[in-house]
Structure formats: C-alpha cells, structure tokens
Design a protein around this motif. Structure first.
Motif, PDB file in Angstrom:
ATOM      1  N   ALA A 101       0.857  -1.193   0.000  1.00 52.89           N
ATOM      2  CA  ALA A 101       0.000   0.000   0.000  1.00 52.89           C
ATOM      3  C   ALA A 101       0.887   1.235   0.000  1.00 52.89           C
ATOM      4  CB  ALA A 101      -0.924   0.008   1.212  1.00 52.89           C
ATOM      5  N   VAL A 102       0.353   2.303  -0.571  1.00 54.70           N
ATOM      6  CA  VAL A 102       1.078   3.578  -0.573  1.00 54.70           C
ATOM      7  C   VAL A 102       0.072   4.699  -0.351  1.00 54.70           C
ATOM      8  CG1 VAL A 102       0.927   3.775  -3.108  1.00 54.70           C
ATOM      9  CG2 VAL A 102       2.679   5.064  -1.856  1.00 54.70           C
ATOM     10  N   ARG A 103       0.408   5.602   0.566  1.00 55.46           N
ATOM     11  CA  ARG A 103      -0.453   6.755   0.876  1.00 55.46           C
ATOM     12  C   ARG A 103       0.194   7.988   0.260  1.00 55.46           C
ATOM     13  NH1 ARG A 103      -4.752   7.875   4.228  1.00 55.46           N
ATOM     14  NH2 ARG A 103      -4.767   9.801   5.494  1.00 55.46           N
ATOM     15  N   VAL A 104      -0.526   8.642  -0.639  1.00 54.15           N
ATOM     16  CA  VAL A 104       0.080   9.707  -1.432  1.00 54.15           C
ATOM     17  C   VAL A 104      -0.777  10.961  -1.411  1.00 54.15           C
ATOM     18  CG1 VAL A 104       1.465   8.313  -3.007  1.00 54.15           C
ATOM     19  CG2 VAL A 104      -0.964   8.593  -3.457  1.00 54.15           C
ATOM     20  N   GLY A 105      -0.109  12.086  -1.552  1.00 47.44           N
ATOM     21  CA  GLY A 105      -0.794  13.355  -1.655  1.00 47.44           C
ATOM     22  C   GLY A 105      -1.123  13.673  -3.101  1.00 47.44           C
ATOM     23  N   PRO A 106      -1.998  14.639  -3.338  1.00 49.32           N
ATOM     24  CA  PRO A 106      -2.469  14.893  -4.700  1.00 49.32           C
ATOM     25  C   PRO A 106      -1.480  15.605  -5.612  1.00 49.32           C
ATOM     26  CG  PRO A 106      -3.468  16.440  -3.168  1.00 49.32           C
ATOM     27  CD  PRO A 106      -2.717  15.449  -2.334  1.00 49.32           C
ATOM     28  N   SER A 107      -0.381  16.161  -5.059  1.00 55.37           N
ATOM     29  CA  SER A 107       0.522  16.909  -5.936  1.00 55.37           C
ATOM     30  C   SER A 107       1.808  16.158  -6.259  1.00 55.37           C
ATOM     31  CB  SER A 107       0.863  18.281  -5.334  1.00 55.37           C
ATOM     32  OG  SER A 107       1.685  18.141  -4.198  1.00 55.37           O
ATOM     33  N   ILE A 108       1.881  14.880  -5.932  1.00 53.68           N
ATOM     34  CA  ILE A 108       3.051  14.103  -6.332  1.00 53.68           C
ATOM     35  C   ILE A 108       2.775  13.470  -7.692  1.00 53.68           C
ATOM     36  CG2 ILE A 108       2.349  11.964  -5.146  1.00 53.68           C
ATOM     37  CD1 ILE A 108       5.354  11.580  -4.467  1.00 53.68           C
ATOM     38  N   VAL A 109       3.784  13.457  -8.538  1.00 51.49           N
ATOM     39  CA  VAL A 109       3.647  12.901  -9.890  1.00 51.49           C
ATOM     40  C   VAL A 109       3.558  11.382  -9.816  1.00 51.49           C
ATOM     41  CG1 VAL A 109       4.809  12.653 -12.124  1.00 51.49           C
ATOM     42  CG2 VAL A 109       4.808  14.866 -10.944  1.00 51.49           C
ATOM     43  N   GLY A 110       2.678  10.801 -10.627  1.00 58.03           N
ATOM     44  CA  GLY A 110       2.474   9.358 -10.597  1.00 58.03           C
ATOM     45  C   GLY A 110       3.754   8.570 -10.822  1.00 58.03           C
ATOM     46  N   ALA A 111       4.577   9.005 -11.766  1.00 52.83           N
ATOM     47  CA  ALA A 111       5.820   8.289 -12.056  1.00 52.83           C
ATOM     48  C   ALA A 111       6.780   8.331 -10.879  1.00 52.83           C
ATOM     49  CB  ALA A 111       6.491   8.871 -13.302  1.00 52.83           C
ATOM     50  N   GLU A 112       6.747   9.406 -10.107  1.00 53.06           N
ATOM     51  CA  GLU A 112       7.613   9.498  -8.931  1.00 53.06           C
ATOM     52  C   GLU A 112       7.178   8.486  -7.873  1.00 53.06           C
ATOM     53  OE1 GLU A 112      10.431  10.517  -6.093  1.00 53.06           O
ATOM     54  OE2 GLU A 112      10.380  10.773  -8.268  1.00 53.06           O
ATOM     55  N   THR A 248     -15.518  18.168  -8.405  1.00 53.20           N
ATOM     56  CA  THR A 248     -16.852  18.779  -8.295  1.00 53.20           C
ATOM     57  C   THR A 248     -17.570  18.427  -7.002  1.00 53.20           C
ATOM     58  OG1 THR A 248     -17.973  16.929  -9.393  1.00 53.20           O
ATOM     59  CG2 THR A 248     -17.106  18.679 -10.811  1.00 53.20           C
ATOM     60  N   LEU A 249     -17.052  17.464  -6.250  1.00 53.34           N
ATOM     61  CA  LEU A 249     -17.701  17.036  -5.002  1.00 53.34           C
ATOM     62  C   LEU A 249     -16.874  17.365  -3.768  1.00 53.34           C
ATOM     63  CD1 LEU A 249     -19.059  13.490  -6.011  1.00 53.34           C
ATOM     64  CD2 LEU A 249     -20.189  15.726  -6.225  1.00 53.34           C
ATOM     65  N   GLY A 250     -15.603  17.607  -3.930  1.00 54.03           N
ATOM     66  CA  GLY A 250     -14.731  17.858  -2.793  1.00 54.03           C
ATOM     67  C   GLY A 250     -13.291  17.837  -3.237  1.00 54.03           C
ATOM     68  N   PHE A 251     -12.409  18.114  -2.280  1.00 49.14           N
ATOM     69  CA  PHE A 251     -10.972  18.154  -2.533  1.00 49.14           C
ATOM     70  C   PHE A 251     -10.318  16.906  -1.971  1.00 49.14           C
ATOM     71  CE2 PHE A 251      -6.767  19.324  -0.682  1.00 49.14           C
ATOM     72  CZ  PHE A 251      -6.075  19.418  -1.884  1.00 49.14           C
ATOM     73  N   ILE A 252      -9.643  16.144  -2.823  1.00 48.31           N
ATOM     74  CA  ILE A 252      -8.946  14.933  -2.394  1.00 48.31           C
ATOM     75  C   ILE A 252      -7.563  15.334  -1.887  1.00 48.31           C
ATOM     76  CG2 ILE A 252      -8.010  12.715  -3.130  1.00 48.31           C
ATOM     77  CD1 ILE A 252     -10.145  12.675  -5.339  1.00 48.31           C
ATOM     78  N   SER A 253      -7.328  15.176  -0.587  1.00 53.40           N
ATOM     79  CA  SER A 253      -6.045  15.595  -0.023  1.00 53.40           C
ATOM     80  C   SER A 253      -5.076  14.431   0.190  1.00 53.40           C
ATOM     81  CB  SER A 253      -6.253  16.339   1.294  1.00 53.40           C
ATOM     82  OG  SER A 253      -6.815  15.492   2.274  1.00 53.40           O
ATOM     83  N   LYS A 254      -5.590  13.193   0.215  1.00 54.88           N
ATOM     84  CA  LYS A 254      -4.719  12.013   0.323  1.00 54.88           C
ATOM     85  C   LYS A 254      -5.449  10.819  -0.265  1.00 54.88           C
ATOM     86  CE  LYS A 254      -2.158  13.386   4.501  1.00 54.88           C
ATOM     87  NZ  LYS A 254      -1.883  13.077   5.925  1.00 54.88           N
ATOM     88  N   VAL A 255      -4.683   9.937  -0.875  1.00 56.80           N
ATOM     89  CA  VAL A 255      -5.224   8.687  -1.404  1.00 56.80           C
ATOM     90  C   VAL A 255      -4.304   7.560  -0.954  1.00 56.80           C
ATOM     91  CG1 VAL A 255      -5.816   7.349  -3.454  1.00 56.80           C
ATOM     92  CG2 VAL A 255      -6.191   9.804  -3.441  1.00 56.80           C
ATOM     93  N   THR A 256      -4.888   6.477  -0.472  1.00 58.18           N
ATOM     94  CA  THR A 256      -4.118   5.273  -0.192  1.00 58.18           C
ATOM     95  C   THR A 256      -4.493   4.225  -1.225  1.00 58.18           C
ATOM     96  OG1 THR A 256      -4.120   5.758   2.178  1.00 58.18           O
ATOM     97  CG2 THR A 256      -3.499   3.523   1.509  1.00 58.18           C
ATOM     98  N   TYR A 257      -3.488   3.766  -1.961  1.00 64.20           N
ATOM     99  CA  TYR A 257      -3.693   2.759  -2.995  1.00 64.20           C
ATOM    100  C   TYR A 257      -3.217   1.388  -2.523  1.00 64.20           C
ATOM    101  CZ  TYR A 257      -4.507   6.152  -6.805  1.00 64.20           C
ATOM    102  OH  TYR A 257      -5.023   7.118  -7.635  1.00 64.20           O
ATOM    103  N   HIS A 258      -3.960   0.348  -2.891  1.00 61.78           N
ATOM    104  CA  HIS A 258      -3.386  -0.990  -2.923  1.00 61.78           C
ATOM    105  C   HIS A 258      -2.485  -1.041  -4.152  1.00 61.78           C
ATOM    106  CE1 HIS A 258      -6.002  -2.489   0.216  1.00 61.78           C
ATOM    107  NE2 HIS A 258      -7.087  -2.137  -0.457  1.00 61.78           N
ATOM    108  N   THR A 259      -1.228  -1.370  -3.977  1.00 61.86           N
ATOM    109  CA  THR A 259      -0.327  -1.414  -5.125  1.00 61.86           C
ATOM    110  C   THR A 259      -0.457  -2.749  -5.850  1.00 61.86           C
ATOM    111  OG1 THR A 259       1.523  -2.253  -3.795  1.00 61.86           O
ATOM    112  CG2 THR A 259       1.286   0.146  -3.982  1.00 61.86           C
ATOM    113  N   VAL A 260       0.151  -2.819  -7.034  1.00 60.45           N
ATOM    114  CA  VAL A 260       0.087  -4.038  -7.846  1.00 60.45           C
ATOM    115  C   VAL A 260       1.511  -4.443  -8.215  1.00 60.45           C
ATOM    116  CG1 VAL A 260      -2.186  -3.420  -8.742  1.00 60.45           C
ATOM    117  CG2 VAL A 260      -0.143  -2.768 -10.028  1.00 60.45           C
TER     118      VAL A 260
END
Length: 926
Positions: A101-112, A248-260
């Motif tokens: 799992a990885v917990r990421v903020g919205p302004s980090i680049v996906g490739a990073e 349009t519904l809110g501001f996403i400030s953090k996302v935790t992904y299950h990685t693959v």
C-alpha cells in the motif's frame, strides 16, 4: 473582486496569491482545447489553506477549481473563478513496509510514486500515458487508467482509503477510524442522503443491471454510479464517488492505494493483420490469454509514424487496411514469461497474419516497438497547420463490437472531413482513442466540429451503448452528452449527488453536470501562430508533459506556460496591440528565468525545445550596444577571459574583507559561497603513449580551484597521463570557445563564429580527426556535437572516462557516500548510466537524486537570477546522505551553483577518478 483578493492576502503569503495577467493566463491553461482565465490563482500547501480558500469563495460567491498538473484533456482544470494550484506541501508519499500500500498526496507525480515503489517490485495500478507529468490528484479525480491498467487496476478498484475536504470545510479520512466515527455523527444527513440514493437504485433491478453493464468496460462519463451498487456503507460509497468526480464534489487531499506487482520480465511483439476486423477478432481471443497490454493501431496511425527514426521498415510498405496489435506480456520469472509467450503465439496462430510474429525481450527493441504506439499522437500534432489544435477523444465499447465501432469512426471522419484522423488504443478493454486536428477560428469550423460531435455521440450511444469517455474524464467536452449516454433517470441521480455534496455549486461548476447543450462549443482556446522566431513552437499542444523537467516551473513559468505567454504576445503583435504589463512581466518570467537547458524537449511529445525560443527572443531583445559588446568579446575572447579572471580575483579580495555572505547580498546573489579561485592552465608533460586531444573549456579555464594542482585542466591532464595517454592541447587555447556562452544569450552568429574557430583548431590538433577529442564540460560537448554534424567526433569527458579510462585505471573506492549530479546536457546526451557507473567504480555509496534534474544555473543564469538556481535545487537537501564527502558533476558552472546551495564541495567527476586512482597507486606501493 478586490475584496476577495484582499481577503486572500490576509490568509495566504502574498507571493502565493497571483493576480498578474501573465500568470493568470499561463497558470490557467491546461491540456485541453478550452480557455478560461481565472480571476485569481492561489497556491496552497495545506488542508487548512484549502479550507480558507473555499470559505472565502463561498462568502464572495466565486467558483473554485482545483489544479494538480493540468494535463487533463477535456477542460476539467480551467475556470474563470478561483484556480487553486496544489503546491509541494501535498506531495506526500508513505509506503507500507512490504510495498502493498502507498499513501500519497495529490501533488506528487504518478511516475515518482512508481519510482519509489520500484525497489519493492510494486507500482500503482493506474498507468495513464501522462504518468510522467500527471499528479495523483488528477489521476484519482479523473479515475485515469492506461495501457495495462484495464478496469481492475484503476483508482476506483485499487482504492484502500481516501481523505477528502468537503465544500462545508469538513474532512473525512477513511483511514482513521476515529475520524470516520465523528463524521458519521456530524454528517448524518449527508450519509443518509447517500444511503437513500443507493437504496433507490438497488430497488430498481433494471437500473442496477445497466450500471453493472456500463462498468464492465472503461467508463468515466459522469459520476461513479457503480459506487452506489458496489457498496452498502455510505462512507464507502462516498469514498468511491470521489474517484472520477473531477473536483466537483470535494478536494482529495490524500489517497491510499493498494499497489500491484511490477514484473521485471517482459516481452513485446508487434503483430500485423490484413484487416481491422481480423485484428479485432484476435483481441477477443487474446483477452483469454496471459497478456498485459494489447494496443491497436490502424493503418493511418502506422503511416503517420513510418518515417520517424527507429520505426520498423515494413510500416512504409503495408497494404491499405492493415491493422497492428502491439502486445506485451509480463511474468515474475523468465520461465513463466516463456510460457506466456508460447500461449499467446498459439492464439495468434488462429488468425490470418501479414507476417510471422516474434516476441522480443531486449529492452531497446521493446522500446522501439512501443515508440510506434507512443509516436501516434505526436505525429498528428507535429504536422497540423498553425492556428489549429489537436483533439484526442477516447471511447469504449464491448470488445466484440470493437471492429464495427472503429469502422464507423473511420466513416464519420471521412464524412466530416477529418482525413488526418488516427485510431489507436487499448484494444483489450475495447477502449480506442482517436486524434484529429481542428481549427476553432471560424464559425464554419466550429459548426463542423459540433455536427461531428453530435453524430459521433449519437452513433456510439444508440448503436453500441458506448462509454463516451472511457478514461479521460467527462470534462467540459462531454458534459452536454452525459444524459444522452446514461439516460434521464441516471442523470437525475447524478444531479442529486452533486446537490448533496455541493448545494451552492461552488466546486468546479459546469464540469460533469452542465445544462448548456452547447457548453462544449464555448470558451474554445485560441492557438495563434507564434513561430516566427522558432517554428516548432506552433506544434505545442500545451499538454504540460514538459513541466516536471523544467527548473523554473513553480518559480515563474514552465515551458508550456512560456509558450502560452508567447502566443498571447504574438497575437497582440499581429493585431497591432500593445504588449502591456504582460509583455513587461514576460521579460523576467519568460526570458530571464529560463535556464534554456532543453530538458523540456526530452519529455515533449512533439520535440519542442522551448529554450531555443527563449534564446531567439533574447537575441531579439539585445540592444545594439549589447550586440557590439558581444562581437568584441567574440573577436577578443582571450582578453575577455582574462578580464573575467581578474574580476574573479577581485571578488575573492572583496570576500576576504566583508565575507562571502555580505558580498553575496551586495551583488544580489551573483557572488557565491565557495566560488573557485582562478588558476593557470594545466600543462601536459607526457609525450609517449596514445595521443588524445584535450580541449579545456572556458568555464574551467576561468573558474579554477583552491590550488593550481586541483584546477580542472591540471586534473584532467594528470588522469589522462596516469592512464597512459599523451594529451595534446590545441594552440592558442585561451582564445577558443565553443560558443555556448554566446548562444545562451541569443547571439547565434557570434556563437557559430566561435564554434567554427574551435572546429578548425580541433581539426589541426587531432590531425584531421586521427586522435580522439575530449571536452571537459558536457554543455560544451553537446553544442559541438550538434555543430559539427558528423564532420568531426568529439567526446564528452564522461563517455571517454567510462569507455577508455576505467579499463586502464586502478581505483580505490571511497567508503563515505558521495553525491552525483547528472546535469542537463549529460542527461540529454544519454550519459546517465555511464556517469553512474563511473561514480560506482569510485565509491561504495552513490546518491544521484532522481528529483533533481537541471540545476538551473544555465550558464550565467545562476549569477544573474540566483533564485532560479536555488529553486531548481530545492529538493536536493533532503537527498544528501549523512557523512557525504563531496559532490561531482561535469559542468563547472553547475558545480559552482551546487556548491553554493548545498554547502558541499562539488567538482568534476574527473576529480573523483583522480583521487581514487591516486589512492590505489599509493596503496599498491605500500
């Protein structure tokens, strides 16, 4: 509006409340073909700042749009209200110990994020083509997918937890049980409303069936209604509604992904079928096989890239109607990979093929095959007429309908006059993209586009029940067609979702839900011709892929933003309008703070080097006196160099009296702590051995070291002689220059004059190319490699040291860690691996910070605008390991800036070779 600006200034630092015309225009531009200019741009780093902005927006009745990277293609990230740019405070990345799992903020680049996960053999599931520039906020808010992601690994299906800030200022973090419990109490009404909508849907079996069917293929049209049937807990429903909601519904400030898993063993194959129909039949069969990606390319796509370098030669001679599938398979080990290849080849044997397919596992060959696919979009952008834009749309149908859908698309292109259109896409998911050029400059052209869109959407919905937006998000371009795709009942549910979350329609209004049937025809972006000084600028599609490479991005302007500003200035000039304050601001933001490093061209889909535009514009800005001085400097370069050395000596005298810090302040940052002392040119003493021409570049001749023995030229000569070479220094070397310092100031003719003189000197010294020629500064090497165009080969010190010196030198490795900077010129010449291997031969622990690209010194920019150098190196400090014993690179001016900004002493990589080979020799004699 002034009241809002004043209020924002009271809540945020002044420099993060942006109201000037240039940056409102440039920062407000995204990758779409829509143009809205925000009233104000604010840069935020914390949730509290976002909350403050939303509260102020509500009190002043102004809409708010959140912007991450702005690579979106459909107008999701433009506004005429408040544009909220996500700053680096939201670039969090926390990886679980096992990488699951990885917990990421919205302004980090996906490739990073993927780069940090790579050592654990993991990655995030979404893999959009824009992943090297797109940020997590956009990836999640658009539910982006990609070539290998399919539907199983998109953000919706790999979401582990989410943290959102709602329009009322409250926060829900599904990763924190206490927060969830408190939210259930404080927002019972919202959750009851969500639960009521879910119950209403579940009671309608026909609607449930339709929703499930719609999400068997990729679908980002409208809100994620599948959340209302996939989950029963309203908190889980809310979390998944946020995915694909486009701010349009809110501001996403953090996302935790299950990685693959990210398997290291891969194989690719480009397979040609005689017709589109047969290729699509094969896709149906391949979907049952162990494939990770199947990309479809129609004949027009193959034709568009056929003449590009490195393309398979058969692309030029294929029959009309031939369609290709680019197939990739991956496995945890080599044996499993071979088993998968065998199964895929067996499946392909069931279909008529143009030629026998063959998989490759060679990385360079795989990259060449994937360049066929990656080159399709740029191929259209590169040949379009000035003033036109490139439109890329994506749709999805059930895989069995793929062939018929593609044929219908081709028919519609021909009917509406889009003869340059290409079709390609993720065939395994029935997801195809189509690209065409469009001129929005006349009413007739806008009407043609409107007619095409109306018929396109009608055919796709009525005939195929297609997803009108498969993975790019709804945006402004498809908002008027959401109801057409989903029907009135489902669209009404989406309206009610929007009202539940955002009753005042404060957040990104007009995106997803839009009552204007012609919204997709409004606010169309002008693309005025601007290539008078540098023609390739007209190819820019404003996608933003360049931005992560640019040292000034976030300080002033990125390459995309420079072109946006330049286009506006060109438009004003063509219309006989004054440039105004925008023109004044552009001198600093557009020209002065550009490092002209060219790294933007390495990421640009159509190969634009914005630095070339800047250099040309600088030349146009030069006064007659400045140009005369430049000519004098070129004609009397030896005296100019001597004057520079004298000034450097005077600087050291002054620093001795008032100190480095005080002198730096007095000179507005031009004087740097740790500035080298001028030293005499090193002399070669060895006459026996293999001859090699060594040209000490002017920066190395001006900026010396603490002692003559440590000077760059003396060190290079010493290492060459230690390796058995007999160095030859060209005659009258102090009058020679490659021209790079003139080129960067826009003095193209003076630069070429110096390059030509150096070419003559190198020809003579090398006996017409008989002996190898090496240069000790990568920027100068790159210029001469380009200028000489094969007439004479010059080698950079990095490549010569790796190829010729390493085999001849005994080296003793340093135990303490070292820092290595891959400067922009070495990066553009592809020397990253050679530099890394050189450093690893000399040190046990080598740190080469991936997030630090161009250092921003830009020849003399680091002296003239030191803030550019400091900004470009802002991320280097966290990468410096404890006990670091120094830094190394291959450009003297870069090393000056790196030393000043880090406190470490940076020198040429040849100094490392010198120290380690000298130590090895000493130990051998002990």
């Amino acid at each position: 509006m002034s009241a809002l600006i004043d209020a924002l200034h009271r809540r945020l630092p002044t420099e993060r409340v942006i109201t000037d015309e240039l940056r409102r225009l440039a920062y407000g531009t995204d990758g779409s073909f829509y143009r809205l200019i925000p009233e104000v741009v604010v840069v935020v780093h914390t949730e509290d700042e976002v909350r403050d902005v939303i509260q102020l927006a509500r009190s002043h009745a102004r809409p708010v749009t959140f912007r991450a990277a702005g690579t979106s293609l459909c107008g999701q990230a433009v506004t005429d209200g408040i544009l909220v740019l996500l700053g680096e405070g939201f670039a969090e990345c926390t990886i679980s110990p096992d990488g699951a799992a990885v917990r990421v903020g919205p302004s980090i680049v996906g490739a990073e994020v993927n780069r940090r996960l790579a050592p654990l053999g993991r990655k995030i599931g979404p893999d959009p083509a824009s992943i090297n520039a797109a940020k997590i906020g956009g990836i999640a808010a658009n539910n982006s997918s990609g070539m290998c992601c399919g539907t199983a690994q998109n953000s919706y299906n790999t979401l582990a937890a989410i943290r959102v800030l709602l329009a009322d200022g409250s926060v829900l973090d599904t990763a924190e049980a206490s927060n969830v419990q408190a939210f259930r109490q404080s927002h019972a009404g919202l959750l009851d409303g969500i639960a009521g909508l879910a119950a209403e849907i579940r009671a309608d079996h026909a609607l449930v069936h339709r929703i499930r069917a719609k999400y068997k293929i990729k679908n980002t049209t409208g809100y994620s209604l599948n959340a209302l049937v996939d989950y029963t807990d309203p908190v889980d429903i809310l979390a998944h509604l946020m995915i694909g909601s486009e701010g349009t519904l809110g501001f996403i400030s953090k996302v935790t992904y299950h990685t693959v898993p990210e398997y290291a063993h891969k194989a690719s194959c480009l397979v040609f079928f005689p017709t589109m129909d047969i290729a699509c039949q094969a896709v149906v069969g391949l979907k049952q096989q162990p494939v990770d990606a199947v990309e479809l390319l129609d004949r027009a796509s193959l034709r568009a890239v056929a003449h590009k370098p490195g393309m398979p030669p058969q692309l030029k001679t294929l029959d009309e109607g031939v369609t290709a599938l680019l197939i990739e398979t991956r496995a945890p080990d080599g044996a499993a990979l071979q088993g998968r290849i065998k199964a895929i080849l067996a499946e392909l044997g069931n279909y008529a093929l143009v030629e026998e397919p063959a998989f490759t596992t060679v990385p360079a060959e795989m990259e060449a095959l994937w360049n066929v696919r990656k080159g399709t979009f740029p191929a259209v952008g590169a040949v379009r007429k000035p003033g036109t834009t490139v439109i890329i749309e994506d749709v999805a149908v059930a895989v069995p309908d793929l062939a018929a859908c593609c044929l219908d698309l081709q028919h519609l292109f021909a009917k509406h006059g889009y003869h340059e259109a290409l079709i390609f896409g993720h065939a395994l998911e029935g997801n195809v993209h189509f690209v065409f050029t469009q001129d929005f400059g006349t009413e007739a052209e806008v009407a043609r586009y409107a007619a095409f869109m109306d018929e396109l959407c009608t055919v796709l919905v009525k005939k195929y029940d297609a997803s009108l937006k498969a993975e790019h998000g709804t945006g402004r371009n498809m908002a008027p067609f959401v109801e057409l795709e989903w029907g009135t009942q489902a669209y009404d549910l989406m309206r009610r979702i929007k009202t539940l979350f955002d009753p005042e329609s404060l957040l990104n209004p007009g995106v997803i839900i839009n009552d204007d049937a012609e919204a997709h025809l409004r606010h169309l972006k002008p693309m005025p011709a601007a290539g008078e000084l540098y023609a390739p600028v007209d190819r820019c599609i404003e996608c933003g892929f360049c931005e992560p490479q640019c040292p000034s991005h976030g300080l002033t302007l990125s390459p995309r933003q420079r072109i946006v500003g330049w286009r506006e200035l060109s438009r004003r000039k063509a219309n006989h309008e004054e440039p105004g304050q925008l023109g004044e601001d552009y001198l600093y933001m557009g020209l002065d703070t550009c490092a002209a490093c060219g790294l933007c061209s390495t990421a640009c889909p159509v190969g634009i080097e914005t630095g070339a535009l800047v250099r040309a514009a600088r030349g146009e800005q030069l006064s007659g006196v400045a140009r005369q001085l430049g000519q004098v400097a070129a004609n009397h370069f030896g005296a100019t160099q001597a004057l520079a050395r004298t000034a450097l000596k005077a600087g050291h005298l002054a620093a001795g009296l008032v100190g480095d810090t005080a002198l730096s302040k007095l000179t507005k940052g031009a004087w740097k702590p740790g500035m080298p002392h001028p030293q005499p040119l090193g002399r070669a003493s060895r006459t026996s051995g293999d001859k090699v021409v060594y040209f000490p570049t002017c920066a190395g001749r001006i900026f010396g070291a603490e002692s003559a023995e440590q000077a760059l030229s003396a060190t290079v000569i010493r290492v060459l002689e230690r390796a058995g070479y007999a160095p030859i220094i060209p005659d009258d070397v102090n009058s020679l220059c490659c021209g790079q310092s003139f080129s960067s100031k826009g003095m193209a003719s003076e630069a070429d004059q110096k390059s030509a003189a150096l070419e003559a000197a190198l020809l003579k010294a090398s006996d017409n190319g008989r002996y190898p020629i090496i240069m000790d500064a990568s920027a100068c090497t790159m210029r001469m490699k380009s200028f000489l165009e094969g007439r004479l080969q010059v080698l950079d010190l990095i490549e010569f040291a790796h190829d010729a010196l390493l085999p001849r030198l005994m080296l003793h490795k340093k135990e303490a860690p070292i820092m290595v900077h891959l400067n922009c010129s070495a990066r553009r010449m592809g020397f990253d691996q050679k530099l890394r291997l050189l450093a690893q031969a000399c040190a046990q622990d080598v740190v080469m910070p991936a997030e630090v690209k161009c250092c921003g010194f830009g020849g003399d920019r680091g002296f003239a605008v030191p803030e550019l150098n400091a900004h470009a190196l802002r991320k280097i400090h966290d990468a410096i390991p404890a006990g670091c014993c120094g830094g190394y690179s291959s450009n003297q001016t870069c090393e000056v800036g790196l030393t000043a900004n880090t406190g470490l002493t940076y020198r040429s990589i040849v100094h490392l070779l010198d120290e380690c080979s000298a130590e090895a020799a000493r130990m051998a004699t002990c």
